[in-house]
Design an enzyme around this catalytic site. Structure first.
Site, mmCIF file in Angstrom:
data_model
loop_
_atom_site.group_PDB
_atom_site.id
_atom_site.type_symbol
_atom_site.label_atom_id
_atom_site.label_comp_id
_atom_site.label_asym_id
_atom_site.label_seq_id
_atom_site.Cartn_x
_atom_site.Cartn_y
_atom_site.Cartn_z
ATOM 1 N N ARG A 2 0.106 2.687 -11.816
ATOM 2 C CA ARG A 2 0.897 1.729 -10.964
ATOM 3 C C ARG A 2 2.571 2.367 -11.109
ATOM 4 O O ARG A 2 2.940 2.772 -12.058
ATOM 5 C CB ARG A 2 1.203 0.156 -11.324
ATOM 6 C CG ARG A 2 -0.126 -0.438 -11.063
ATOM 7 C CD ARG A 2 -0.611 -0.564 -9.554
ATOM 8 N NE ARG A 2 -1.734 -1.120 -9.657
ATOM 9 C CZ ARG A 2 -2.999 -0.855 -9.411
ATOM 10 N NH1 ARG A 2 -3.178 0.796 -9.436
ATOM 11 N NH2 ARG A 2 -4.078 -1.377 -9.080
ATOM 12 N N CYS A 21 0.378 1.728 -5.835
ATOM 13 C CA CYS A 21 -0.507 2.736 -6.793
ATOM 14 C C CYS A 21 -0.047 3.919 -6.711
ATOM 15 O O CYS A 21 0.622 4.493 -5.804
ATOM 16 C CB CYS A 21 -2.081 2.523 -5.992
ATOM 17 S SG CYS A 21 -3.091 1.123 -5.903
ATOM 18 N N HIS A 54 0.962 -1.207 -0.047
ATOM 19 C CA HIS A 54 -0.057 0.135 0.195
ATOM 20 C C HIS A 54 0.815 1.307 0.079
ATOM 21 O O HIS A 54 1.936 1.251 0.835
ATOM 22 C CB HIS A 54 -0.683 0.041 1.159
ATOM 23 C CG HIS A 54 -2.277 -0.771 1.148
ATOM 24 N ND1 HIS A 54 -2.865 -0.685 -0.030
ATOM 25 C CD2 HIS A 54 -2.620 -1.589 1.908
ATOM 26 C CE1 HIS A 54 -4.131 -1.713 0.352
ATOM 27 N NE2 HIS A 54 -3.700 -2.165 1.259
#
Length: 258
Positions: free
Chosen positions: A245, A236, A162
């Site tokens: 990405r 991300c 993340h």
């Protein structure tokens, strides 16, 4: 009498005024709820995930310091509390050096079995098999893409994390530059990779970035053309979105046994 009538008149609201008042109260309530959700998502989930991830790192380092060896199964870093699966393909060729012998199979998802270290951004995070949100990523872990190489192996070790919320281990991944070092520690060895290139933005469907010879099918000038021992980090981008990405590619430089 006149004064009481005036007060009563002022106290009575028209239907329009009552509706506006109700809408105002609803807006304030919704605003408070959204603020609480924002605090939970941006602060509380980070706090929980970061603590859980650092606890796992401490457990692994303590176990390795005691000289614990992976004897419960074929996975690197496996122990009795981390049963094995046979989901990963073995490397096609032996990696360089005796210490670079990778595991034959990974531990189950959700159990950290390696530690990722990136000095440039001060990162120290556990690596677990799989990239599922509930089982791995939302716990502050860095996830290992199934069917990609294990640390130190020939091919491509592909990892995801993340960038925002839930521990956000890859929050500052965009700060990496060619020449930076990335380490992966396991129960068997310490592997050191050097960053070769950074792809700032590509499509989420650009799956070639985690291929055995990683490259971009969207941006052909990025990536590698020869087999080797590579590391790919994905997250991300831009922040707080999942539109694109960000990809960092590194190459194995050294391996040392524990």
């Amino acid at each position: 009498m006149r004064e009481r009538r005036a007060v009563g008149a002022r106290g009575r609201r028209t239907p329009v005024a009552r509706a506006l008042w109700g809408c105002g109260e609803l807006a304030v309530t919704l605003g408070a709820v959204l603020l609480l959700l924002l605090v939970h998502q941006l602060w509380w989930t980070n706090r929980q995930a970061q603590h859980a991830a650092q606890d796992r790192v401490a457990q692994l380092e303590s176990r390795w310091a005691r000289g614990a060896t992976p004897g419960a199964g074929p996975g690197d870093g496996a122990t009795a509390d981390a049963p094995q699966t046979s989901g990963a393909d073995p490397p096609a060729t032996a990696p360089p050096g005796p210490a670079a012998r990778p595991a034959a199979g990974p531990p189950r998802p959700g159990r950290g079995y390696a530690v990722l270290r990136i000095p440039r951004i001060g990162l120290r995070a556990p690596v677990a098999e799989g990239i599922g949100r509930a089982a791995v990523l939302n716990n502050g872990y860095v996830g290992h893409y199934p069917h990609t190489a294990q640390p130190g192996g020939a091919g491509n070790v592909a990892l995801a994390g993340h960038r925002n919320t839930h521990g956000e281990p890859f929050r500052r991944l965009d700060r990496l530059r060619p020449g930076d070092t990335v380490g992966i520690d396991t129960a068997r060895a310490r592997y050191r990779y050097v960053v070769r290139s950074v792809l700032p933005r590509t499509s989420p469907f650009d799956t070639a970035v985690i291929a055995a010879v990683p490259h971009s099918s969207v941006h052909p000038s990025y990536g590698f053309t020869e087999p080797g021992s590579y590391l790919t980090l994905t997250t991300c981008t831009p922040e707080f979105t999942s539109t694109y990405r960000l990809v960092v590619w590194a190459e194995l430089r050294s391996a040392s046994p524990r």
